[in-house]
Design a protein around this motif. Sequence first.
Motif, PDB file in Angstrom:
ATOM      1  N   ALA A  70       0.837  -1.202   0.000  1.00  0.00           N
ATOM      2  CA  ALA A  70       0.000   0.000   0.000  1.00  0.00           C
ATOM      3  C   ALA A  70       0.868   1.248   0.000  1.00  0.00           C
ATOM      4  CB  ALA A  70      -0.937  -0.006   1.203  1.00  0.00           C
ATOM      5  N   ILE A  71       1.939   1.217   0.842  1.00  0.00           N
ATOM      6  CA  ILE A  71       2.857   2.363   0.877  1.00  0.00           C
ATOM      7  C   ILE A  71       3.538   2.542  -0.472  1.00  0.00           C
ATOM      8  CG2 ILE A  71       4.988   3.225   1.916  1.00  0.00           C
ATOM      9  CD1 ILE A  71       4.151   1.876   4.521  1.00  0.00           C
ATOM     10  N   LEU A  72       3.948   1.409  -1.065  1.00  0.00           N
ATOM     11  CA  LEU A  72       4.605   1.458  -2.368  1.00  0.00           C
ATOM     12  C   LEU A  72       3.667   2.036  -3.427  1.00  0.00           C
ATOM     13  CD1 LEU A  72       7.042   0.831  -4.142  1.00  0.00           C
ATOM     14  CD2 LEU A  72       6.152  -1.492  -4.416  1.00  0.00           C
ATOM     15  N   ALA A  73       2.385   1.627  -3.372  1.00  0.00           N
ATOM     16  CA  ALA A  73       1.410   2.144  -4.334  1.00  0.00           C
ATOM     17  C   ALA A  73       1.238   3.650  -4.169  1.00  0.00           C
ATOM     18  CB  ALA A  73       0.079   1.429  -4.158  1.00  0.00           C
ATOM     19  N   GLN A  74       1.182   4.107  -2.899  1.00  0.00           N
ATOM     20  CA  GLN A  74       1.065   5.544  -2.655  1.00  0.00           C
ATOM     21  C   GLN A  74       2.296   6.284  -3.153  1.00  0.00           C
ATOM     22  OE1 GLN A  74       0.354   5.885   1.551  1.00  0.00           O
ATOM     23  NE2 GLN A  74      -1.764   5.132   1.421  1.00  0.00           N
ATOM     24  N   GLN A  82       4.533   9.533  -9.792  1.00  0.00           N
ATOM     25  CA  GLN A  82       3.890   9.794 -11.082  1.00  0.00           C
ATOM     26  C   GLN A  82       3.379  11.225 -11.146  1.00  0.00           C
ATOM     27  OE1 GLN A  82       0.955   6.715 -11.267  1.00  0.00           O
ATOM     28  NE2 GLN A  82       2.378   5.203 -12.180  1.00  0.00           N
ATOM     29  N   ASP A  83       2.790  11.705 -10.019  1.00  0.00           N
ATOM     30  CA  ASP A  83       2.340  13.096  -9.976  1.00  0.00           C
ATOM     31  C   ASP A  83       3.523  14.050 -10.128  1.00  0.00           C
ATOM     32  OD1 ASP A  83      -0.238  12.251  -9.648  1.00  0.00           O
ATOM     33  OD2 ASP A  83      -0.259  12.477  -7.446  1.00  0.00           O
ATOM     34  N   ARG A  84       4.617  13.754  -9.427  1.00  0.00           N
ATOM     35  CA  ARG A  84       5.798  14.614  -9.516  1.00  0.00           C
ATOM     36  C   ARG A  84       6.368  14.599 -10.931  1.00  0.00           C
ATOM     37  NH1 ARG A  84       3.755  16.034  -5.691  1.00  0.00           N
ATOM     38  NH2 ARG A  84       4.555  16.288  -3.561  1.00  0.00           N
ATOM     39  N   ASN A  85       6.342  13.449 -11.576  1.00  0.00           N
ATOM     40  CA  ASN A  85       6.856  13.356 -12.948  1.00  0.00           C
ATOM     41  C   ASN A  85       6.000  14.191 -13.894  1.00  0.00           C
ATOM     42  OD1 ASN A  85       8.996  11.696 -12.324  1.00  0.00           O
ATOM     43  ND2 ASN A  85       7.876   9.780 -12.744  1.00  0.00           N
ATOM     44  N   ARG A  86       4.658  14.149 -13.692  1.00  0.00           N
ATOM     45  CA  ARG A  86       3.794  14.959 -14.542  1.00  0.00           C
ATOM     46  C   ARG A  86       4.054  16.455 -14.320  1.00  0.00           C
ATOM     47  NH1 ARG A  86       0.012  10.782 -13.410  1.00  0.00           N
ATOM     48  NH2 ARG A  86      -0.740  11.948 -11.563  1.00  0.00           N
ATOM     49  N   GLU A  87       4.226  16.835 -13.035  1.00  0.00           N
ATOM     50  CA  GLU A  87       4.536  18.228 -12.731  1.00  0.00           C
ATOM     51  C   GLU A  87       5.867  18.634 -13.354  1.00  0.00           C
ATOM     52  OE1 GLU A  87       4.445  18.531  -8.528  1.00  0.00           O
ATOM     53  OE2 GLU A  87       2.256  18.280  -8.356  1.00  0.00           O
ATOM     54  N   LEU A  88       6.857  17.737 -13.290  1.00  0.00           N
ATOM     55  CA  LEU A  88       8.175  18.035 -13.865  1.00  0.00           C
ATOM     56  C   LEU A  88       8.074  18.166 -15.386  1.00  0.00           C
ATOM     57  CD1 LEU A  88      11.198  18.410 -13.410  1.00  0.00           C
ATOM     58  CD2 LEU A  88      11.472  15.916 -13.541  1.00  0.00           C
ATOM     59  N   ASP A  89       7.284  17.305 -16.015  1.00  0.00           N
ATOM     60  CA  ASP A  89       7.098  17.400 -17.472  1.00  0.00           C
ATOM     61  C   ASP A  89       6.471  18.737 -17.838  1.00  0.00           C
ATOM     62  OD1 ASP A  89       8.179  14.925 -17.834  1.00  0.00           O
ATOM     63  OD2 ASP A  89       6.243  13.854 -17.916  1.00  0.00           O
TER      64      ASP A  89
END
Length: 265
Positions: free
Chosen positions: A234-238, A244-251
């Motif tokens: 569960a922690i890994l999924a979070q 993924q959110d950070r990668n989208r923000e970085l993109d």
Amino acid sequence: PGQPDRSYEEWASRVHPDDLAQAEAAIQRSLAERTDYDYEYRLLLPNGEIRWVDNYGRGFYDANGQPTRMLGVIQDITSRKLAEEALRNSEEQAKRQLAEIEAIYKTAPIGLCVLDTQFRYIRINEFLAEINGVPAAGHIGHTVREVLPELGEVQEQFFQQVIDGGTPVLNQEVHGTTPSKPEIERDWLVNYYPLHDSDRNVLGINITVQEITEQKLAKQALQERAVELTRLNAILAQTTALVQDRNRELDQFTYIVSHDLKAPL
């Protein structure tokens, strides 16, 4: 019936060949010692049937002490012999079965015992005695509650169920402690089987006991690991979602910076 008088030779021809020598020797010994003759042997009837007989005779002697004749009776004892043989076979079978049971009780890698209808031990193997922490002799004649107060109370409901219903109670998990190690909680898998007589009356209870403490601890540890693994997943999924959110923000940031740098150029 209706045939001429019998002769000694005809009698000898009717005695089973395997018994004739011993029968004749017994007759000669009886006459020589002037004792009554009593011997059992097999007779061959004219129709080929074999019958067991008990031959009882008494010799008569002349003035010089020489035997002149022997008077006696022959009784058919075939039924008795068959019954004796059946009993002997039954006893031999019982001895073999008892020997097999003894071997099982000595070598079985599980606990075994037999209780009477009052829940008293009448038989127990060393394996179970070691599990209970009480010598085998300390069990015989005592109830389970007397030897193992806590476990006896837990199991009496199963004992009574077997006595009342006459059917087995299988795969019952029993948890508790023994007098030898009261500080250690242990687990056992127990089966209870009714001991019947020929009329299906319950005479007692056969019990098998297998300690499963280590298996239970291993299962518990495995369940704890599974729970921990679920938590980590569960922690890994979070964490993955956050990355993924950070990668989208970085993109998005990279796109804006690139656009802003290209515009002045």
